[in-house]
Design an enzyme around this catalytic site. Structure first.
Site, PDB file in Angstrom:
ATOM      1  CG  ASP A  35      -1.852   0.878   1.360  1.00 21.14           C
ATOM      2  OD1 ASP A  35      -1.874   2.018   0.470  1.00 21.14           O
ATOM      3  OD2 ASP A  35      -2.949   0.767   1.942  1.00 21.14           O
TER       4      ASP A  35
ATOM      5  CG  ASP B   5      -4.618   5.364  -0.154  1.00 23.60           C
ATOM      6  OD1 ASP B   5      -3.832   4.391  -0.206  1.00 23.60           O
ATOM      7  OD2 ASP B   5      -5.429   5.718   0.694  1.00 23.60           O
TER       8      ASP B   5
ATOM      9  CG  HIS C 110      -9.727   6.988   3.384  1.00 20.63           C
ATOM     10  ND1 HIS C 110      -8.876   7.883   2.789  1.00 20.63           N
ATOM     11  CD2 HIS C 110      -9.236   5.898   3.101  1.00 20.63           C
ATOM     12  CE1 HIS C 110      -7.601   6.990   2.058  1.00 20.63           C
ATOM     13  NE2 HIS C 110      -7.708   5.905   2.717  1.00 20.63           N
TER      14      HIS C 110
ATOM     15  CG  HIS D 122      -7.990  10.470   7.638  1.00 16.54           C
ATOM     16  ND1 HIS D 122      -8.225  11.596   8.482  1.00 16.54           N
ATOM     17  CD2 HIS D 122      -6.709  10.060   8.101  1.00 16.54           C
ATOM     18  CE1 HIS D 122      -7.401  11.556   9.558  1.00 16.54           C
ATOM     19  NE2 HIS D 122      -6.758  10.621   9.131  1.00 16.54           N
TER      20      HIS D 122
ATOM     21  CD  GLU E  66      -8.257   1.966   2.309  1.00 16.51           C
ATOM     22  OE1 GLU E  66      -7.363   1.225   2.762  1.00 16.51           O
ATOM     23  OE2 GLU E  66      -8.342   3.026   2.480  1.00 16.51           O
TER      24      GLU E  66
ATOM     25  CD  GLU F 107      -5.939   2.264  -0.716  1.00 18.58           C
ATOM     26  OE1 GLU F 107      -5.130   2.121  -0.182  1.00 18.58           O
ATOM     27  OE2 GLU F 107      -6.755   3.311   0.134  1.00 18.58           O
TER      28      GLU F 107
HETATM   29  C1  HZT Z   1      -3.698   6.792   7.757  1.00 19.16           C
HETATM   30  C2  HZT Z   1      -2.230   6.671   7.779  1.00 19.16           C
HETATM   31  C3  HZT Z   1      -1.694   6.601   6.958  1.00 19.16           C
HETATM   32  C4  HZT Z   1      -5.761   6.045   6.476  1.00 19.16           C
HETATM   33  C5  HZT Z   1      -6.687   4.097   5.460  1.00 19.16           C
HETATM   34  C6  HZT Z   1      -5.265   3.875   4.638  1.00 19.16           C
HETATM   35  C7  HZT Z   1      -3.520   3.238   4.147  1.00 19.16           C
HETATM   36  O1  HZT Z   1      -7.119   3.514   8.147  1.00 19.16           O
HETATM   37  C8  HZT Z   1     -10.772   6.881   7.364  1.00 19.16           C
HETATM   38  C9  HZT Z   1     -10.901   5.823   6.972  1.00 19.16           C
HETATM   39  C10 HZT Z   1      -2.055   6.458   5.780  1.00 19.16           C
HETATM   40  C11 HZT Z   1      -3.335   6.002   5.506  1.00 19.16           C
HETATM   41  C12 HZT Z   1      -4.215   6.323   6.444  1.00 19.16           C
HETATM   42  F1  HZT Z   1      -0.270   6.584   7.136  1.00 19.16           F
HETATM   43  N1  HZT Z   1      -6.345   5.125   6.576  1.00 19.16           N
HETATM   44  N2  HZT Z   1      -5.407   3.927   3.327  1.00 19.16           N
HETATM   45  N3  HZT Z   1      -4.213   3.521   2.943  1.00 19.16           N
HETATM   46  N4  HZT Z   1      -4.292   3.382   5.288  1.00 19.16           N
HETATM   47  S1  HZT Z   1      -7.222   4.844   8.096  1.00 19.16           S
HETATM   48  C13 HZT Z   1      -8.677   5.623   7.700  1.00 19.16           C
HETATM   49  O2  HZT Z   1      -6.421   5.573   9.024  1.00 19.16           O
HETATM   50  S2  HZT Z   1      -9.110   6.918   8.025  1.00 19.16           S
HETATM   51  C14 HZT Z   1      -9.720   4.921   6.925  1.00 19.16           C
HETATM   52 MN    MN Z   2      -6.614   4.403   1.878  1.00 13.29          MN
HETATM   53 MN    MN Z   3      -3.951   2.857   1.157  1.00 16.68          MN
END
Ligand code: HZT
Ligand code: MN
Ligand code: MN
Length: 419
Positions: A191, A202, A271, A279, A305, A400
């Site tokens: 990812d 993303d 998101h 987000h 995703e 995703e």
């Molecule tokens: C947070 C920190 C990161 C966002 C989803 C995600 C990787 O789970 C609302 C819904 C990178 C991304 C994120 F460093 N997150 N997408 N890709 N992770 S999440 C989220 O925190 S916030 C899902």
């Molecule tokens: Mn994401």
């Molecule tokens: Mn991601």
């Protein structure tokens, strides 16, 4: 590392650029001119030289697409009540005038999308059992930096490269000193993100090296594509979850003669994505039906995703934290701790509200930053994103894409010929 091998870049709906200054006929022997005494080079019917990329990827995308125009992602017409948008004179006009405003053009996100496709194409070949997690992260991140021509907050890595394995669904990236290696039985979620002027791509895929889990990967790929298909202006977020879960849970996996249902991970979600904010916008796309009546809106960017699991289908936060981000609405707190104060200056300058990891702090020259970092977390200035894990022994997968809800069509900006 010196670029060595040259590989052709995928044909993506014939959207490949012609490399500047040459047109090579690679179909058999060059034909002679037909006209007597004519020196003119025969112009072969649309046989253009393919754009090239090195391995590892090091040629900037801007060099492969001279003129600053990058390939559109997959364009999908809106459905049902929104079919009119595709032909609407008003909406087409809106896109034309928007495209004349560099701030509203889609070239930034498309450039990120092309970087993502080219980097993941090479990464897929590089990622093999026996490689260390740090080697894999460095390979992807050094490639992103080179192709996007990383330049402070103008362009660069979008967020830490997730390399979560097996029951770890998300938010694991190796911390400095991590010596772990990828193993043959692993199910690996890759990812990674690319940002251009704050527009973040993303996108993620899953790899496994033992065919046991092929069906799990298929289920999750299908669920993500169902979410993308149903997404659109005025789509209700809670309803998308129903379609995603239904698709996901129509699959089973056979592990050692035992049939396991594939479950949607109920407490993960897609998101909305804001500028410099992974987000931003605050909308979530659930993986199960909910009563959330919130609608998707014109101009929004979403990460669609989905995650499937052979375990409980629920994650908890567990393990050493690697991912962090300064809060969008970080309070202005006077910091007495010198190390926290200077670290916050580095974070604000180098990442602002983009997510980062401990390795990126070292990349920026920081050392012995942990006390200061934890202080910023305690003060509510920086948010931690711990690894998200299902039951031990289970396997999780993720696919995703980033989509853009244009006035006239939905664009899957990260779509490639791989997923
Ligand atoms: C947070 C920190 C990161 C966002 C989803 C995600 C990787 O789970 C609302 C819904 C990178 C991304 C994120 F460093 N997150 N997408 N890709 N992770 S999440 C989220 O925190 S916030 C899902
Ligand atoms: Mn994401
Ligand atoms: Mn991601």
């Amino acid at each position: 590392m010196a670029p060595a091998v040259v590989l052709p870049v995928e044909e993506l709906n014939n959207r490949q650029p012609e490399v500047e200054g040459e047109e090579i006929d690679d179909e058999g022997a060059p034909e002679e001119g037909t006209g007597a005494g004519k020196k003119k080079k025969k112009k072969k019917k649309s046989k253009k030289k393919k754009a090239e990329q090195t391995e590892p990827p090091r040629i900037p995308i801007s060099k492969l697409f001279p003129g600053g125009h990058y390939p559109e992602g997959e364009s999908v017409p809106y459905k049902n009540d929104n079919t009119w948008r595709t032909t609407s004179e008003e909406k087409r006009h809106l896109e034309r005038i928007q495209n004349e405003n560099p701030e509203l053009t889609y070239e930034y996100i498309r450039r990120g999308g092309e970087v993502h496709r080219q980097v993941r194409r090479a990464a897929r070949k590089f990622i093999q059992p026996g490689r260390s997690m740090v080697e894999i992260a460095d390979y992807i991140e050094d490639s992103v930096r080179a192709l996007v021509e990383a330049d402070g907050l103008e362009a660069g890595i979008g967020f830490p490269t997730g390399l979560s394995r097996n029951h770890v669904a998300a938010h694991y990236t190796p911390n400095p000193g991590d010596t772990s290696k990828l193993e043959n039985g692993d199910v690996l979620k890759v990812d990674f993100g690319v940002q251009v002027k704050g527009r973040i791509v993303d996108s993620a895929f899953t790899l496994c090296f033992d065919p046991t889990y092929d069906r799990l990967l298929e289920a999750v790929k299908a669920a993500t594509n169902a979410g993308i298909r149903e997404a659109g202006i005025d789509a209700r977020l809670g309803e998308l979850g129903g379609i995603i879960q239904e698709t996901m849970e129509s699959y089973e996996v056979e592990v050692n003669g035992k049939i396991l249902p594939v479950k949607s991970i109920t407490n993960l979600s897609g998101h909305s994505i804001g500028r410099y904010s992974i987000h931003g916008g605050g909308k979530s796309v659930p993986l199960i039906p909910t009563d959330d009546q919130t609608k998707m809106e014109e101009g929004e960017y979403f990460a669609i995703e989905t995650f499937g699991s052979t375990g409980r289908g629920r994650v908890i936060e567990s393990g050493e934290v690697s991912h962090y981000a300064k809060m969008d609405d970080a309070p202005h707190v006077p910091l007495r701790l010198t190390s926290a104060k200077s670290l916050l200056n580095t974070i604000t300058q180098k990442f602002n509200t983009l997510a980062f990891c401990r390795r990126y702090l070292e990349h920026e020259g920081e050392s012995k930053y942990l006390l200061g970092l934890n202080h910023l977390v305690q003060q509510g200035i920086v948010q931690e994103y711990p690894p998200l894990v299902d039951q031990r022994g289970s396997m999780t997968a993720q696919f995703e894409h980033t989509i853009l809800l244009r006035p006239t069509a939905k664009e899957v900006v990260s779509r490639g010929d791989d997923y």
